[in-house]
Design a protein around this motif. Structure first.
Motif, PDB file in Angstrom:
ATOM      1  N   GLY A 300       7.225  -5.418  71.383  1.00  0.00           N
ATOM      2  CA  GLY A 300       7.481  -4.000  71.521  1.00  0.00           C
ATOM      3  C   GLY A 300       6.621  -3.422  70.495  1.00  0.00           C
ATOM      4  N   MET A 304       9.408   0.515  65.320  1.00  0.00           N
ATOM      5  CA  MET A 304       9.733  -0.381  64.492  1.00  0.00           C
ATOM      6  C   MET A 304       8.809  -1.799  64.928  1.00  0.00           C
ATOM      7  SD  MET A 304      12.220   0.594  62.947  1.00  0.00           S
ATOM      8  CE  MET A 304      12.407  -0.866  62.172  1.00  0.00           C
ATOM      9  N   GLY A 305       8.127  -1.922  66.075  1.00  0.00           N
ATOM     10  CA  GLY A 305       7.271  -3.011  66.176  1.00  0.00           C
ATOM     11  C   GLY A 305       5.945  -2.844  65.622  1.00  0.00           C
ATOM     12  N   ARG A 324       4.813  -3.859  77.160  1.00  0.00           N
ATOM     13  CA  ARG A 324       5.041  -3.845  78.682  1.00  0.00           C
ATOM     14  C   ARG A 324       4.098  -3.403  79.542  1.00  0.00           C
ATOM     15  NH1 ARG A 324       9.619   0.340  79.911  1.00  0.00           N
ATOM     16  NH2 ARG A 324       8.850   1.710  78.318  1.00  0.00           N
ATOM     17  N   ALA A 379      11.419  -6.260  69.095  1.00  0.00           N
ATOM     18  CA  ALA A 379      11.411  -4.970  68.700  1.00  0.00           C
ATOM     19  C   ALA A 379      11.268  -3.976  69.998  1.00  0.00           C
ATOM     20  CB  ALA A 379      10.719  -4.495  67.453  1.00  0.00           C
ATOM     21  N   VAL A 386      17.613  -5.611  78.183  1.00  0.00           N
ATOM     22  CA  VAL A 386      16.353  -6.015  77.809  1.00  0.00           C
ATOM     23  C   VAL A 386      16.212  -6.929  76.846  1.00  0.00           C
ATOM     24  CG1 VAL A 386      14.221  -4.747  76.625  1.00  0.00           C
ATOM     25  CG2 VAL A 386      15.671  -3.340  78.052  1.00  0.00           C
ATOM     26  N   GLN A 389      16.252 -10.424  78.837  1.00  0.00           N
ATOM     27  CA  GLN A 389      15.021 -10.711  79.702  1.00  0.00           C
ATOM     28  C   GLN A 389      13.924 -11.150  78.709  1.00  0.00           C
ATOM     29  OE1 GLN A 389      13.219  -6.853  80.729  1.00  0.00           O
ATOM     30  NE2 GLN A 389      11.470  -8.369  81.250  1.00  0.00           N
ATOM     31  N   VAL A 390      13.990 -10.286  77.333  1.00  0.00           N
ATOM     32  CA  VAL A 390      12.901 -10.847  76.627  1.00  0.00           C
ATOM     33  C   VAL A 390      13.008 -12.325  76.146  1.00  0.00           C
ATOM     34  CG1 VAL A 390      11.986 -10.470  74.158  1.00  0.00           C
ATOM     35  CG2 VAL A 390      12.346  -8.417  75.942  1.00  0.00           C
ATOM     36  N   PHE A 431      15.134  -4.654  60.267  1.00  0.00           N
ATOM     37  CA  PHE A 431      13.974  -3.982  59.542  1.00  0.00           C
ATOM     38  C   PHE A 431      14.578  -2.695  59.401  1.00  0.00           C
ATOM     39  CE2 PHE A 431      11.464  -7.490  60.487  1.00  0.00           C
ATOM     40  CZ  PHE A 431      10.296  -7.653  59.403  1.00  0.00           C
TER      41      PHE A 431
HETATM   42  P1  NAI Z   1      10.833   2.407  70.475  1.00  0.00           P
HETATM   43  O1  NAI Z   1      11.598   2.859  71.648  1.00  0.00           O
HETATM   44  O2  NAI Z   1      10.230   2.945  69.691  1.00  0.00           O
HETATM   45  O3  NAI Z   1      10.219   0.904  70.978  1.00  0.00           O
HETATM   46  C1  NAI Z   1      10.418   0.126  71.887  1.00  0.00           C
HETATM   47  C2  NAI Z   1       9.094  -0.531  72.456  1.00  0.00           C
HETATM   48  O4  NAI Z   1       9.387  -1.766  72.985  1.00  0.00           O
HETATM   49  C3  NAI Z   1       8.561   0.455  73.398  1.00  0.00           C
HETATM   50  O5  NAI Z   1       7.325   0.849  73.162  1.00  0.00           O
HETATM   51  C4  NAI Z   1       8.650  -0.250  74.796  1.00  0.00           C
HETATM   52  O6  NAI Z   1       7.599   0.155  75.688  1.00  0.00           O
HETATM   53  C5  NAI Z   1       8.530  -1.505  74.167  1.00  0.00           C
HETATM   54  N1  NAI Z   1       9.348  -2.547  75.201  1.00  0.00           N
HETATM   55  C6  NAI Z   1      10.597  -2.391  75.897  1.00  0.00           C
HETATM   56  N2  NAI Z   1      10.704  -3.612  76.609  1.00  0.00           N
HETATM   57  C7  NAI Z   1       9.738  -4.400  76.318  1.00  0.00           C
HETATM   58  C8  NAI Z   1       9.383  -5.683  77.081  1.00  0.00           C
HETATM   59  N3  NAI Z   1      10.319  -6.367  77.575  1.00  0.00           N
HETATM   60  N4  NAI Z   1       8.542  -6.240  76.483  1.00  0.00           N
HETATM   61  C9  NAI Z   1       7.604  -5.610  75.540  1.00  0.00           C
HETATM   62  N5  NAI Z   1       7.731  -4.439  75.101  1.00  0.00           N
HETATM   63  C10 NAI Z   1       8.840  -3.723  75.595  1.00  0.00           C
HETATM   64  O7  NAI Z   1      12.335   1.732  69.766  1.00  0.00           O
HETATM   65  P2  NAI Z   1      12.456   1.175  68.265  1.00  0.00           P
HETATM   66  O8  NAI Z   1      13.020   2.392  67.511  1.00  0.00           O
HETATM   67  O9  NAI Z   1      11.081   0.754  67.754  1.00  0.00           O
HETATM   68  O10 NAI Z   1      13.301   0.189  68.347  1.00  0.00           O
HETATM   69  C11 NAI Z   1      13.335  -1.143  68.536  1.00  0.00           C
HETATM   70  C12 NAI Z   1      14.491  -2.086  68.089  1.00  0.00           C
HETATM   71  O11 NAI Z   1      14.629  -1.823  66.802  1.00  0.00           O
HETATM   72  C13 NAI Z   1      15.604  -1.562  68.801  1.00  0.00           C
HETATM   73  O12 NAI Z   1      16.476  -2.838  68.861  1.00  0.00           O
HETATM   74  C14 NAI Z   1      16.375  -0.949  67.779  1.00  0.00           C
HETATM   75  O13 NAI Z   1      17.435  -0.709  67.702  1.00  0.00           O
HETATM   76  C15 NAI Z   1      15.853  -1.643  66.514  1.00  0.00           C
HETATM   77  N6  NAI Z   1      15.731  -0.638  65.139  1.00  0.00           N
HETATM   78  C16 NAI Z   1      15.273   0.643  65.320  1.00  0.00           C
HETATM   79  C17 NAI Z   1      15.316   1.356  64.042  1.00  0.00           C
HETATM   80  C18 NAI Z   1      14.884   2.745  64.037  1.00  0.00           C
HETATM   81  O14 NAI Z   1      14.881   3.502  63.164  1.00  0.00           O
HETATM   82  N7  NAI Z   1      14.150   3.296  65.067  1.00  0.00           N
HETATM   83  C19 NAI Z   1      15.725   0.792  62.819  1.00  0.00           C
HETATM   84  C20 NAI Z   1      16.023  -0.598  62.915  1.00  0.00           C
HETATM   85  C21 NAI Z   1      16.224  -1.248  63.891  1.00  0.00           C
END
Ligand code: NAI
Length: 695
Positions: A300, A304-305, A324, A379, A386, A389-390, A431
């Motif tokens: 991801g 965050m990623g 993805r 992430a 999801v 699956q991952v 994170f």
């Molecule tokens: P985001 O929506 O910005 O990024 C998620 C990314 O994962 C997207 O680019 C998407 O295309 C990709 N993705 C989805 N399914 C996939 C797969 N099967 N294989 C590969 N890539 C895939 O979300 P964000 O904000 O980065 O959050 C990611 C995780 O981190 C979530 O679990 C969220 O709850 C957690 N998180 C988020 C925070 C935030 O402030 N945004 C803080 C701490 C944790």
């Protein structure tokens, strides 16, 4: 023996080494031995010069913090006495610095007539970060060597400078690549023929700087960087006092300010956090990191990623970043590139460093590339389907022994571990955003996670410059779980009569970096709305619930990104403006839910939100989700903008007095219902006359 003395240069130079591992702190016992050793060397006719050095990793990292506020800190000879002996000595004294000279360590060096260092050493006065100031003449001597502006930056900011910078600004006389001790001894012998008059720093006059605005600028910078803290302002006052004053007068002024600070609540809170952070990173000794983590996968490349991948690359690890589809991958990559470019534009990274770091991240659409990763951090979207699956795919692809981590904010890590055949190797790494900037990392140990796996992730986190804190599995772990009752009370207060700016204002005056409603507008109201909709069926119907946030979202008010949320925003501006429509919406929600409107005081706003944190924190502790009360403080200060000078929510509760906190919570329980049922741990602590700190 805390001081080791040897003779160098055919007995003409006495080399005194501080030997008080791990950091050669200036305990009462060490000061006494050092004072005696200096006197002996001065009395020895064969000795023409002295060198003070440090054994082990550092020259000296300062005072013994545990002796603060104890009779030991004032015991003669104090550091000021030792420094006076050195400064007034008839023979030259050279400080030979390696590793670090910090706080009292640098003050000791400032008392010496010459300072030389090994390349790679860092020098600084970080006292301000503990809520105090350099109290052994640092505020008086430093501006006499470097200029006033540089002294203000170092003393009020607390950041160290490297040896090369120190040499450029006159703080060091020589910097050596190697053989520090031998070269320092030779240097000491050489300067023993030079009169000492000009080398006694404290005796040099200090003229007022040509630009009198430096002090005001320092005060403004202090207010910006250390909001609400008294120590940086006292630092400015001391440096300002130094100009035109005698050393004696300046030292007396500095001493008074130091005592005020060290006995004040802010410094106690900051010292609590200093030790709390050190305790948080300690794991049971039987947990041992097996094998190093070298290659890491991140799944991801979203918000965050991308940040996590950058943090890993910055620490020198090879990263495979998986997305993805090509479009999402390009979006993620371009965000990373932009982020590095912005850091380079600020002058914090060279073009070569940017290239190097970006070069460590390989982007790919092929999960098979994770075959040889030692650790994979997922992430992807916050959705159990999801995650399933991952993790099923990772379990299939990754080598045996590889650690699989999820960055989930609140999903069940045990359930995620259950998607794999290796639950002992699965854990949460939560994170904070932006992940390449924020230090805090909640490491979530699942029911079956192996302690050695936790140790390996902690080790990696430390190498990344992060502050890992161990937490257990529950909805929201420690930080996000505590945010829920905090935000809940903020919304109730709106219905009861407060305005958004009143709620935020009261909490910002309390010291929070940002009030909860401004914060929600910044983060986006839609994310928590989606969560509430998803979990609506499990919400107990008999508990009070505020519909204010839902109603805002129903109107498309998602916060800053839509130009309106709890506040309205002018186009292109992030300044929150009170919005009459929102006030009307709040009143309507209150009316419909039968909430009586009344005047709400700032004091009530602080108590309702802070004690909500405290009560939830007590439950978290009791359930064993956090290991220590101080871990909760570390999480809240480092992840949620809680003011460091209040020490964290549970330290704050201890300071208020738990009996008073419990009485107030009981009153809220009677007035506002079940959500305020006092945590059993809090009741037990009060019954036993204990504090959170006693646990
Ligand atoms: P985001 O929506 O910005 O990024 C998620 C990314 O994962 C997207 O680019 C998407 O295309 C990709 N993705 C989805 N399914 C996939 C797969 N099967 N294989 C590969 N890539 C895939 O979300 P964000 O904000 O980065 O959050 C990611 C995780 O981190 C979530 O679990 C969220 O709850 C957690 N998180 C988020 C925070 C935030 O402030 N945004 C803080 C701490 C944790």
């Amino acid at each position: 023996m805390l001081i080791h003395t040897e003779r160098m240069e055919s007995g003409q130079v006495a080399l005194l080494s501080l030997r008080n591992p791990p950091v050669n702190s200036l305990s009462a016992a060490l000061r006494a031995e050092l004072h005696a050793a200096i006197q002996d060397a001065l009395a020895d006719d064969a000795v023409r010069a002295l060198v003070i050095a440090g054994d082990g990793q550092f020259f000296c990292c300062g005072a013994e913090i545990r002796e603060f506020n104890t009779p030991m800190s004032g015991r003669e000879p104090t550091l000021r006495t030792v420094i006076a002996l050195i400064e007034d000595a008839s023979k030259p004294v050279v400080a030979a610095i390696h590793g670090a000279a910090l706080g009292g360590g640098l003050e000791l060096a400032l008392g010496c007539h010459y300072r030389v260092a090994q390349s790679g050493a860092s020098l600084g006065l970080p006292e301000v970060k503990l809520g105090v100031l350099p109290g052994a003449g640092g505020t008086q001597r430093l501006p006499r060597i470097v200029d006033v502006e540089r002294a203000l930056t170092m003393i009020c900011g607390g950041d160290a400078i490297d040896a090369e910078t120190a040499a450029d600004c006159g703080l060091l006389d020589e910097v050596y690549g190697s053989d520090l001790r031998q070269r320092a001894a030779a240097y000491a012998l050489k300067v023993s023929a030079v009169p000492l008059d000009g080398r006694r720093v404290g005796r040099q006059p200090l003229a007022a700087p040509a630009d009198a605005g430096v002090y005001e600028r320092a005060r403004q910078e202090a207010a910006r960087r250390y909001r609400g803290c008294v120590a940086p302002l006292a630092c400015v006052a001391c440096v300002e006092h130094a100009a035109g004053a005698t050393l004696q007068d300046g030292l007396a002024f500095e001493r008074e300010r130091f005592l005020e600070l060290v006995n004040g609540g802010q410094s106690k809170a900051q010292r609590h956090l200093f030790f709390a952070e050190r305790a948080a990173v300690k794991l049971p000794p039987e947990w041992r990191a097996a094998g190093a983590i070298r290659k890491v996968g991140v799944v991801g490349a979203g918000t965050m990623g991308g940040g996590i991948a950058m943090s890993l690359a910055n620490a020198g690890l090879d990263v495979v970043l998986i997305e993805r589809d090509a479009q999402a991958l390009e979006r993620g990559w371009s965000a990373i590139r932009k982020n590095y470019a912005a850091t380079a534009a600020k002058g914090k990274l060279s073009a070569v460093q940017v290239e190097e770091r970006q070069g460590r991240i390989r982007a790919s659409l092929d999960m098979d590339e994770l075959r040889d990763a030692d650790l994979v951090i997922e992430a992807a979207f916050e959705d159990m389907g999801v995650k399933r699956q991952v993790f099923e795919a990772l379990d299939r692809i990754c080598k045996p022994g590889a650690i699989l981590a999820s960055n989930t904010s609140r999903l069940d890590v045990d359930q995620i571990a259950g998607f794999t055949g290796r639950p002992a190797q699965v854990l949460g790494t939560h994170f904070f955003s932006p992940a390449n900037v924020m230090r805090l990392l909640e490491v979530v140990k699942g029911r079956e996670t192996d302690g050695n796996v936790v140790a390996a992730v902690f080790k990696l986190a430390r190498a990344m410059g992060k502050l890992p804190v161990l937490v257990g599995v529950c909805d929201g772990f420690v930080g996000n779980r505590m945010v829920s009752p905090y935000t809940r009370e903020a919304h109730f207060l709106l219905e009861e009569g407060a305005t958004p700016s009143q709620v935020d204002g009261a909490l910002q005056r309390f010291g929070l970096a940002m009030g909860p409603l401004r914060m929600a507008d910044m983060a986006g109201l839609d994310i928590s709305w989606a969560f509430r909709k998803r979990t609506a069926s499990s919400r107990p119907a008999d508990l009070r619930y505020s519909r204010v946030a839902d109603s805002l979202c129903e109107q498309g008010r998602f916060g800053q990104k839509t130009g309106s949320g709890f506040y309205r925003y002018e186009a292109g501006s992030r300044t929150p403006l009170e919005d009459a429509d929102v006030l009307a919406l709040i009143e309507r929600c209150a009316r419909e839910d039968g909430v009586e409107r009344r005047a709400v005081t700032d004091e009530e706003i602080v108590q309702r939100t802070m004690y909500a944190l405290v009560n939830e924190g007590a439950r978290i502790l009791e359930e064993g989700i956090a290991r220590r009360a101080s871990d909760i403080d570390v999480i809240y200060v480092n992840g949620y903008g809680f003011p460091a000078h209040r020490g964290g929510p549970l330290f704050y509760a201890d300071q208020q007095g738990l009996p008073e906190v419990l009485t107030t919570i009981r009153r809220f329980h009677a007035e506002h219902g079940e959500l305020w049922r006092p945590a059993p741990l809090l009741e037990r602590l009060v019954a036993e006359g204990k504090r959170f700190a006693d646990l």
